[in-house]
Structure formats: structure tokens, C-alpha cells
Scaffold this active site. Sequence first.
Site, PDB file in Angstrom:
ATOM      1  CG  HIS A 482      -1.820   1.168   1.332  1.00 48.34           C
ATOM      2  ND1 HIS A 482      -3.149   1.102   1.013  1.00 48.34           N
ATOM      3  CD2 HIS A 482      -1.587   2.450   1.728  1.00 48.34           C
ATOM      4  CE1 HIS A 482      -3.705   2.293   1.186  1.00 48.34           C
ATOM      5  NE2 HIS A 482      -2.772   3.128   1.632  1.00 48.34           N
ATOM      6  CD  GLU A 483       1.380   3.674   3.634  1.00 49.96           C
ATOM      7  OE1 GLU A 483       1.624   4.725   3.009  1.00 49.96           O
ATOM      8  OE2 GLU A 483       0.327   3.484   4.263  1.00 49.96           O
ATOM      9  CG  HIS A 486       0.366   6.271  -0.789  1.00 47.54           C
ATOM     10  ND1 HIS A 486      -0.642   6.928  -1.456  1.00 47.54           N
ATOM     11  CD2 HIS A 486      -0.223   5.702   0.302  1.00 47.54           C
ATOM     12  CE1 HIS A 486      -1.790   6.765  -0.805  1.00 47.54           C
ATOM     13  NE2 HIS A 486      -1.556   6.022   0.258  1.00 47.54           N
ATOM     14  CG  HIS A 489       0.624   8.908  -7.000  1.00 52.33           C
ATOM     15  ND1 HIS A 489      -0.576   9.144  -6.377  1.00 52.33           N
ATOM     16  CD2 HIS A 489       0.529   9.531  -8.199  1.00 52.33           C
ATOM     17  CE1 HIS A 489      -1.365   9.849  -7.166  1.00 52.33           C
ATOM     18  NE2 HIS A 489      -0.710  10.103  -8.275  1.00 52.33           N
TER      19      HIS A 489
END
Length: 690
Positions: A482-483, A486, A489
Site C-alpha cells: 500500500h505505502e 503511494h 505515485h
Amino acid sequence: MAAIILLVASCGKTNDNPLLADFATPHQTPPFDKIKAEHYEPAFDAAIEEAQRDIDRIANSKEAPTFENTIVALDGAGKRLGDVAGIFFNLNACLTDSVMQDIAQNVSPKLTAHGNAIYMNPALFARVKQVHEQKEKLNLNTEQTTLLENTWKAFIDGGANLEGDAKERFKEISVELSKLSLTFDKNELAETNDFELHVTDAKDLAGLPDGVKEMAAMTAKQRGKEGWIFTLHYPSMGPFMKYADNRDLREKMYRANASRAYRNNEHNNEEVVKRIAALRLEKAKLLGYPTYADYALTDRMANTPSIVNNFIDQLHEASHRHALQDKAEVEAYARAKGLKGELQRWDWAYYSNKLMQDKYALDDEMLRPYFKLENVQRGVFDLATRLYGITFKEVTNIPRYHPEVKTYEVYDNDGSFLAVLYTDFFPRASKGGGAWMTAFRGQKTVDGKDQRPLVSLVMNFTQPTDTLPSLLTFNEVTTFLHEFGHALHGIFGKCTYGSTSMDGVSRDFVELPSQFMENYALEKEWLDTWATHYQTGETIPQEYIDKIKRSSNFQSGYASERQLSFGMVDMAWHTITAPVTEPLVDFEQRAMGRTEIMPIVKGTAFCPAFGHIFAGGYAAGYYGYKWAEVLDADAFAHFKQHGIFDRATAESFRREVLEKGASENPMTLYKRFRGQEPTVDALLERSGLN
């Protein structure tokens, strides 16, 4: 003031304050080895003064206002201040102490006052307004148009149209809110750190895995005590709630966690929460909005409270009956195992885990040996290489802010430099709970050059012990993914302006890249590439992968309702039309009551520790996690049609989503990648809620 101006003017020639000198480090990374606490406040003062001079030059320019000399100039103003703030506030979240917290309380009002001075500068606003009125004639590209509209909206939302008493009140509210959010965080961290469950009788450890007991013994030893110590940091508390046979101690641990910042002491956040909500409402009303949610949602994909609430209602209707079934199943199982009385919240993880073992012959402790942190990291990095062709090179010449931090240079598939990545994996008293991605410096174009980002991953993973490496749970593996989503991104950012980069991405779109990556945790093709037993080297057995997939929807109804309940409470606080005067717990229980399937525990409340909305920027935005689940399920379904490692699909995702930041409307970006608007169908099917 003169001394500050002199310091700024000569900062390129002095090393007295490393924050005010050019960083002579690889990739201009922060010189953490030279920065001391006493450097921050002088650096903030000097950088604010420098930023104000930037603003004054724009506002007082004799040239006619243009997109370049006003809008673009504003976007680039205060670069040093942005750098100093990026360093300080990130460290205050992961390496704080009372000195850092005091500095934050001192500088936050100054920063807020500086922001107010920008948005309420009549001459500056007049220039922005003149450019905005000419927008149809300026022949701007999409990103430039976005920057202009965002700048205009920032001034309007920043009170530029207010006058007299309203303007002064807006300034007061902004300053008070900035201080209250820091107070909230400080109280929550203090409450987390203040509690310890000290066990001295080995009988009270019944049910706990050896690795959990060893970690607790190590914690006790570090604190100079005999026996075992369990804390409210998740790698300690989570396994305790899941495995400890001692129900009384589970209850003690649950109550301590669920009453953080809600006890009768100096760290109680109840009035802080009410005050934050009341001030946000007052701020919104000054700007002409009926509620704070109406104000906050204007630039989101779901841009009105009714859209958000209808979305939550739709998922609640799909989830609730499944949640009730989940609860009935656990309760029946617990009674069969000898539970007397009502199933309580401190029983849920314990009996759910045993039920899962019986149904699927699966348990975290079976999987941990295959999830050695170093192997997980290699698997995650290799996944990015396989999808996008990027590579990671560990380097030791970049200064680190803590000995446990590691640094990596990230390179694109053509060998060009993309970013620096910092990893910070383990809990400590100076670090907030949870996991997050942040950046010490974002991506944008500066003086015609592409400024590449400095990205940081901060976790609270299971620590290594004297005899065991860091062995993650399956949930920690998905957290890493998940992180890391990010992080990608941030790493891939390809924007011209800071305001249109990742920092400006709407809250209900920013979770798409992160939640998209979580899908790979259930894919055999990926697990087979790295998940090997840390002792034997054996690849994770196919039967384990099958069990993970079969159990992936275990209690999905309960999990969905729990997440929706947070969104309901968030929207309740931010759609009030008058300050809340009733007890906080009554307010939150009424807001989330239709999702409740477990007995209420008196003396507990979760809002006093709900940092996402009261200190973390997700006010009127927590629904975004569920909103992004719709997007990520739909996006991964598209990948599966072409192959989960399909390079062309990955390149499209990178080009249309990951690189674009906030440079274009998020739905436009998504449809360009997907070819259609998303529907909830893929999410309901994936979750077994259809």
C-alpha cells in the site's frame, strides 16, 4: 528583522545553519547529520522572511499581471520555506520529542499567519483575479489551466474575498486550527507511549507465539524490567489481541487502546476534537458554505456531501447483512469453544483468528517465516521493476535521520535518475503509529530543470529480536504494498508545477495507486518470486497461497462496515451546522450506530485518537479509502484481462495516473487509462459482497 535578512542573503556562504545553506549532498538531500533542533526556528524565521519577499515582488510588480509573472511565480515562491517545512514536519512525525513538539507549536502559527498574508494580500489577489478573468484568452494547456484554477480557488478558500471583522476572524481560526492539530497529535502519541502491559507471570503468556513473547521480553529488558512488556504499538498489541488466552488481559489492552486521549488527564482530546470541528464549521460559514464538508469536497471526485453519503449508504446496504453473518459465525464459534456471556470487542480478534485457523487451516504464524522483511522488500522492488522497468540501488553516502533508516537511488528503465527513497520500518517511542508515505521534497520543475523527489516510507513493522529476523504478518505485507504504491505515485511524478504534482492530488484519488498495489498480495505469480522460508529457502507452498486466496474474503462484511463507520463519523463531524455540545461518545455512537454489531464499551471512544481527520488532512475525506477501493478493484480487473504483469497496461497506468499528479481532473485521467468510468461491480465481486 535586519539580522534575519542578512542571514538569508548570506546563507549560500555560511554553514552556521545547515538548513539555510545549499545542501552539498548527493541529490541535494537534507544533511541530517548536521541538522540540530536549534536550527529549525531560526531557519523558519529566515525562510518565511525570504518567502514574504518573493510574495512582495509579485504583488508589487509594475508589470501587467500575466500567467507567468503571477501564477507561475506564486507557485515557485518560498522554495526554501517549503524545504525547511518538509524536513521539520516529517521528522516531527517519525523522530519527535518534547523539544520538536514545542518548536512545532511555535512555528505553526507563524506559517499560518504567512499563508493568511498571502491569500489576504489585496494587491496580490487583484493580480490573480485579473489573470483568471483572462483565462479564455491565454491559450493555456491542461496543466496550466489546472494551476490557474487551483490558485484562484486557493485564494477564495483562503479568505481573499473577506473583509473587516470576517477577515480577522478567519485569520484567528486558521492559527488556532494549526495549533490544535499539533496538540491532538501530541496527546495521542503521549497516550500511546504512556501505557504498558507488564506481565511477570509466564502463565499469562499462554497462547502467544514464541516470537511475540521474545519481542515482549526484549522490550522489558530495554526498559530495565523483568518479565514481558506489551505496548499499544501495533506490532505488540495486534498479536496480543489475536493470540493471548488471558481474556482479562485482552480486555485491559483493548480498553487502554480504545480510550487513548479520552481519559481524565492532561492528554484528553475530547474538547480538542469539538473545538476543531466547531472552528472548521465557522471557517466554512465565513466562506459561504453551510458545512465544512461542502467546503472541503469542492475539488474532490465526490464533490458534495450527498454524493459521499449516497456512496457510503450503497456500500453499507451491501455490507451490513454480511457483517451480521460474520458476527453470528464468530459468536457461535466462541460459545462452542467455551465462551460464557456476550462476545466482546476484546474477543473478536482472538476468536476470529481461531475460527480462521479451523476454516482455512491458516494463521499468521504459519505465514511469517515466508515473509522475512528483506525478502518482502526485494519482492516489492522487483515488482516495480517488472511492471515499469525501474531499479533500486542502496546507497550509504546519503545522510540519514536515524540509524535504522536506509536510502536508495531509484533509476528509470533508461538509466536516468528518478528519486531518492528512504525506508524507516520499525516502531519507536518517537514515531507516530501506523504507516505512511511522505516526501522531504516533491517533484516539480525548478528554473527549467526537473527537480526529482525525495520520498520516504515510514512503517511500524514487527521488529527483529535477538534470535529472529523481522518476520511480517500478511497484513504487514499488504501495508508495505500500500505505502509503496503511494511511493510510486511520488517517484513517477512528471509535472511542471508543485501545486499540480502529487501534493495536490484529491483525497479520494490519492489512495488509488496504493490500494491498487495491495492486489498483488493475493497473486501466486508474484508470491512465487520471493516468498521463501527464511531458514530453509523453501518457496511458499501452493497450499498456503490457495488458503490465502480462499480466506481473502473472510469477514469482508465486518471489515467493510468498520471502514464505512469511520467514514460516517467523519462526515457527521463535518456536516454539523452548529457546534457539538453533547458528549463526544454520544455523537460518534449515533453517527456510526447503524454499523454497530458489537456491544458498546463504556469509557472508550475512537475520535480522540482519529488522527486521520483531526490531524492528518482527511477531514471530510475518509470515505476516500472506500471510494478508491472501487477504483483499484476496477483497475486491477483491467490488469487481469491483459495479465497482471503486462508492461503495456502498466505503462498506461504510469503515464495516465502515476505521472500526472493533480495536473488534470482525476476522473479524466482514470477514464483515459481504463476506457470507462469505474463501477462498484468489481469491488463487490472481489469482496464477496454481491
